[in-house]
Design a protein around this motif. Structure first.
Motif, PDB file in Angstrom:
ATOM      1  N   ALA A   1       0.831  -1.206   0.000  1.00 35.17           N
ATOM      2  CA  ALA A   1       0.000   0.000   0.000  1.00 35.17           C
ATOM      3  C   ALA A   1       0.866   1.256   0.000  1.00 35.17           C
ATOM      4  N   ALA A   2       2.083   1.154   0.504  1.00 35.90           N
ATOM      5  CA  ALA A   2       3.005   2.296   0.558  1.00 35.90           C
ATOM      6  C   ALA A   2       3.854   2.408  -0.709  1.00 35.90           C
ATOM      7  N   GLY A   3       3.618   1.519  -1.672  1.00 37.92           N
ATOM      8  CA  GLY A   3       4.399   1.547  -2.900  1.00 37.92           C
ATOM      9  C   GLY A   3       5.289   0.326  -3.016  1.00 37.92           C
ATOM     10  N   GLN A   4       6.235   0.377  -3.933  1.00 34.80           N
ATOM     11  CA  GLN A   4       7.125  -0.758  -4.159  1.00 34.80           C
ATOM     12  C   GLN A   4       8.306  -0.698  -3.194  1.00 34.80           C
ATOM     13  N   VAL A   5       8.581  -1.852  -2.568  1.00 35.99           N
ATOM     14  CA  VAL A   5       9.700  -1.972  -1.633  1.00 35.99           C
ATOM     15  C   VAL A   5      10.453  -3.261  -1.946  1.00 35.99           C
ATOM     16  N   THR A   6      11.642  -3.378  -1.393  1.00 36.96           N
ATOM     17  CA  THR A   6      12.438  -4.590  -1.553  1.00 36.96           C
ATOM     18  C   THR A   6      12.392  -5.378  -0.257  1.00 36.96           C
ATOM     19  N   GLY A   7      12.047  -6.645  -0.385  1.00 40.34           N
ATOM     20  CA  GLY A   7      12.018  -7.541   0.761  1.00 40.34           C
ATOM     21  C   GLY A   7      12.862  -8.755   0.463  1.00 40.34           C
ATOM     22  N   TYR A   8      12.883  -9.672   1.410  1.00 35.65           N
ATOM     23  CA  TYR A   8      13.681 -10.894   1.256  1.00 35.65           C
ATOM     24  C   TYR A   8      12.880 -12.080   1.765  1.00 35.65           C
ATOM     25  N   ARG A   9      13.024 -13.193   1.093  1.00 35.59           N
ATOM     26  CA  ARG A   9      12.381 -14.421   1.543  1.00 35.59           C
ATOM     27  C   ARG A   9      13.093 -14.923   2.797  1.00 35.59           C
ATOM     28  N   THR A  10      12.342 -15.602   3.644  1.00 35.67           N
ATOM     29  CA  THR A  10      12.917 -16.264   4.805  1.00 35.67           C
ATOM     30  C   THR A  10      12.065 -17.472   5.128  1.00 35.67           C
ATOM     31  N   HIS A  11      12.519 -18.254   6.081  1.00 31.32           N
ATOM     32  CA  HIS A  11      11.795 -19.465   6.467  1.00 31.32           C
ATOM     33  C   HIS A  11      11.708 -19.523   7.986  1.00 31.32           C
TER      34      HIS A  11
ATOM     35  N   LEU B   1      -0.800 -23.015  20.445  1.00 31.55           N
ATOM     36  CA  LEU B   1      -0.871 -23.573  19.096  1.00 31.55           C
ATOM     37  C   LEU B   1       0.477 -23.434  18.394  1.00 31.55           C
ATOM     38  N   THR B   2       0.866 -24.462  17.654  1.00 27.97           N
ATOM     39  CA  THR B   2       2.164 -24.461  16.993  1.00 27.97           C
ATOM     40  C   THR B   2       2.018 -24.824  15.525  1.00 27.97           C
ATOM     41  N   LEU B   3       2.689 -24.043  14.670  1.00 30.93           N
ATOM     42  CA  LEU B   3       2.745 -24.307  13.236  1.00 30.93           C
ATOM     43  C   LEU B   3       4.204 -24.520  12.860  1.00 30.93           C
ATOM     44  N   TYR B   4       4.421 -25.308  11.796  1.00 34.63           N
ATOM     45  CA  TYR B   4       5.785 -25.647  11.391  1.00 34.63           C
ATOM     46  C   TYR B   4       6.014 -25.293   9.921  1.00 34.63           C
ATOM     47  N   ASP B   5       7.267 -24.978   9.604  1.00 34.25           N
ATOM     48  CA  ASP B   5       7.740 -24.783   8.229  1.00 34.25           C
ATOM     49  C   ASP B   5       6.887 -23.786   7.440  1.00 34.25           C
ATOM     50  N   LEU B   6       7.007 -22.524   7.796  1.00 29.38           N
ATOM     51  CA  LEU B   6       6.271 -21.461   7.120  1.00 29.38           C
ATOM     52  C   LEU B   6       7.228 -20.545   6.365  1.00 29.38           C
ATOM     53  N   ASP B   7       6.844 -20.182   5.165  1.00 30.12           N
ATOM     54  CA  ASP B   7       7.589 -19.167   4.432  1.00 30.12           C
ATOM     55  C   ASP B   7       7.157 -17.797   4.938  1.00 30.12           C
ATOM     56  N   ALA B   8       8.054 -16.846   4.866  1.00 33.22           N
ATOM     57  CA  ALA B   8       7.754 -15.484   5.301  1.00 33.22           C
ATOM     58  C   ALA B   8       8.586 -14.516   4.476  1.00 33.22           C
ATOM     59  N   ILE B   9       8.263 -13.247   4.628  1.00 31.94           N
ATOM     60  CA  ILE B   9       8.963 -12.173   3.941  1.00 31.94           C
ATOM     61  C   ILE B   9       9.562 -11.252   5.001  1.00 31.94           C
ATOM     62  N   ILE B  10      10.810 -10.873   4.807  1.00 29.34           N
ATOM     63  CA  ILE B  10      11.427  -9.856   5.653  1.00 29.34           C
ATOM     64  C   ILE B  10      11.160  -8.514   4.985  1.00 29.34           C
ATOM     65  N   MET B  11      10.453  -7.646   5.697  1.00 28.59           N
ATOM     66  CA  MET B  11      10.046  -6.341   5.167  1.00 28.59           C
ATOM     67  C   MET B  11      10.942  -5.232   5.724  1.00 28.59           C
ATOM     68  N   PRO B  12      11.157  -4.169   4.934  1.00 29.89           N
ATOM     69  CA  PRO B  12      12.010  -3.069   5.411  1.00 29.89           C
ATOM     70  C   PRO B  12      11.267  -2.081   6.308  1.00 29.89           C
ATOM     71  N   SER B  13      10.364  -2.558   7.148  1.00 32.43           N
ATOM     72  CA  SER B  13       9.626  -1.660   8.038  1.00 32.43           C
ATOM     73  C   SER B  13      10.283  -1.626   9.407  1.00 32.43           C
ATOM     74  N   GLN B  14       9.910  -0.638  10.203  1.00 29.79           N
ATOM     75  CA  GLN B  14      10.502  -0.453  11.520  1.00 29.79           C
ATOM     76  C   GLN B  14       9.572  -0.880  12.646  1.00 29.79           C
ATOM     77  N   GLY B  15       8.445  -1.524  12.320  1.00 28.41           N
ATOM     78  CA  GLY B  15       7.487  -1.931  13.348  1.00 28.41           C
ATOM     79  C   GLY B  15       8.013  -3.055  14.220  1.00 28.41           C
ATOM     80  N   ASP B  16       7.255  -3.351  15.264  1.00 26.12           N
ATOM     81  CA  ASP B  16       7.610  -4.431  16.180  1.00 26.12           C
ATOM     82  C   ASP B  16       6.759  -5.669  15.970  1.00 26.12           C
ATOM     83  N   GLU B  17       5.605  -5.514  15.294  1.00 31.18           N
ATOM     84  CA  GLU B  17       4.687  -6.628  15.144  1.00 31.18           C
ATOM     85  C   GLU B  17       4.971  -7.413  13.866  1.00 31.18           C
ATOM     86  N   VAL B  18       4.912  -8.727  13.993  1.00 31.70           N
ATOM     87  CA  VAL B  18       5.021  -9.623  12.845  1.00 31.70           C
ATOM     88  C   VAL B  18       3.614  -9.830  12.305  1.00 31.70           C
ATOM     89  N   LEU B  19       3.426  -9.570  11.008  1.00 27.31           N
ATOM     90  CA  LEU B  19       2.110  -9.760  10.404  1.00 27.31           C
ATOM     91  C   LEU B  19       1.878 -11.243  10.164  1.00 27.31           C
TER      92      LEU B  19
END
Length: 172
Positions: free
Chosen positions: A108-118, A127-145
């Motif tokens: 929503a803020a435009g185009q940014v560069t992120g990185y894949r992670t696992h 509750l526990t989940l295993y083996d999830l893909d995620a994106i590392i975002m260049p934001s400064q927040g504390d919360e993981v979406l």
């Protein structure tokens, strides 16, 4: 005699000053606790059973809860509009998540560069989940979406300002 009266008045004024300072400190503490409770009402997680959690909406309309990535504590923000989990860069660095391939992301803020992670292990309270893909975002927040790649494993039911999250398993 007059000197004794001046000393008593000075002591009295000092005591009143200390009482007012203490009262202001207590009021500041009380309202800080109230603001934190309004922003993060799920510090004490409501658990209906071993597979079901109930979350309260905060004053901004968001659902936050404590969790853990690979055993390290985080704060999760449920985001049904996110395709994948998104971890702010400072949080990813603190958690020492592996930095994978570079991605161009349209937000929503435009185009940014992120990185894949696992993420090997994600905990949401009990509750526990295993083996999830995620994106590392260049934001400064504390919360993981917490995006749909994790949320699709749950049945979500919202009634008023409460969200019930039930882990859907193949078990009877």
């Amino acid at each position: 005699m007059a000197n004794n009266g001046d000393s008593t008045r000075k002591t009295g004024r000092l005591m009143w000053l200390l009482v007012w300072i203490l009262a202001l400190l207590l009021l500041t503490w009380f309202f800080q606790q109230k603001l934190e409770q309004d922003y993060y009402p799920n510090r004490q997680l409501q658990q209906l059973n071993s597979h079901t959690l109930v979350l309260e909406q905060n004053h901004q309309g968001h659902y936050l809860l404590d969790g853990a990535i690979n055993g390290r504590p985080i704060v999760l923000l449920l985001d049904t509009g996110a395709t994948q989990m998104a971890v702010p860069q400072p949080v990813a660095a603190r958690l020492e998540l592996p930095v994978g391939r570079k991605l161009a992301l349209h937000t929503a803020a435009g185009q940014v560069t992120g990185y894949r992670t696992h993420i090997k292990v994600l905990s949401l309270g009990p509750l526990t989940l295993y083996d999830l893909d995620a994106i590392i975002m260049p934001s400064q927040g504390d919360e993981v979406l917490l995006g749909m790649n994790a949320l699709r494993q749950f049945e979500l039911t919202q009634r008023g300002s409460r969200l019930t999250i039930k882990y859907v398993t193949d078990e009877p």
